[in-house]
Design an enzyme around this catalytic site. Structure first.
Site: not given
Length: 141
Positions: A93, A114, A117
């Site tokens: 993550t 980031n 998902h």
């Protein structure tokens, strides 16, 4: 041999940076197939409902704000052990903890941006896919 579906979301930073194709290359090079894909602009309510399991976390409002800051690309991926395989190519993550060669390790900017998902279990993949897609949009034999 478990052929599975999993959900992928390319987050707003991917679209802003114009690197959808770059992320898709990681997916395709892993052997997973992108069998459904669409671009959406999530409302605050949609983002809150999608991430409801994180409601009591300190980062929840920041996550919702990020996911509604611009368009996202939602995808259904299909392949052998798709959930596990996609989690492996995503990386940790926090991009600082992600290995090189993973999406986050190579191209994510920060824990807030980031990049992607990915569903964390087969059960959640089913729930998450149905949040965005009707069966007719992704049924793949």
């Amino acid at each position: 041999m478990n052929m599975e579906y999993t959900l992928s979301i390319l987050k707003p930073d991917v679209i802003k940076r114009n690197i959808i194709g770059k992320v898709n290359t990681y997916i395709e090079n892993s052997g997973l197939k992108i069998i459904a894909q669409k671009t959406l602009l999530l409302t605050k309510v949609q983002a809150e409902n999608f991430y409801i399991i994180h409601k009591d976390r300190a980062y929840y409002q920041s996550l919702v704000q990020n996911m509604t800051s611009g368009p996202v690309v939602v995808q259904v991926l299909y392949g052998l052990n798709a959930v596990k395989k996609y989690r492996e190519i995503i990386g940790a993550t926090n991009p600082c903890d992600a290995k090189k060669g993973t999406i986050r390790g190579d191209i994510a900017k920060s824990i807030d941006e980031n990049t992607v998902h990915g569903s964390d279990s087969l059960e959640n993949a089913d729930i998450e896919i149905k949040f965005f897609f009707a069966l007719i949009e992704y049924a793949y034999l």
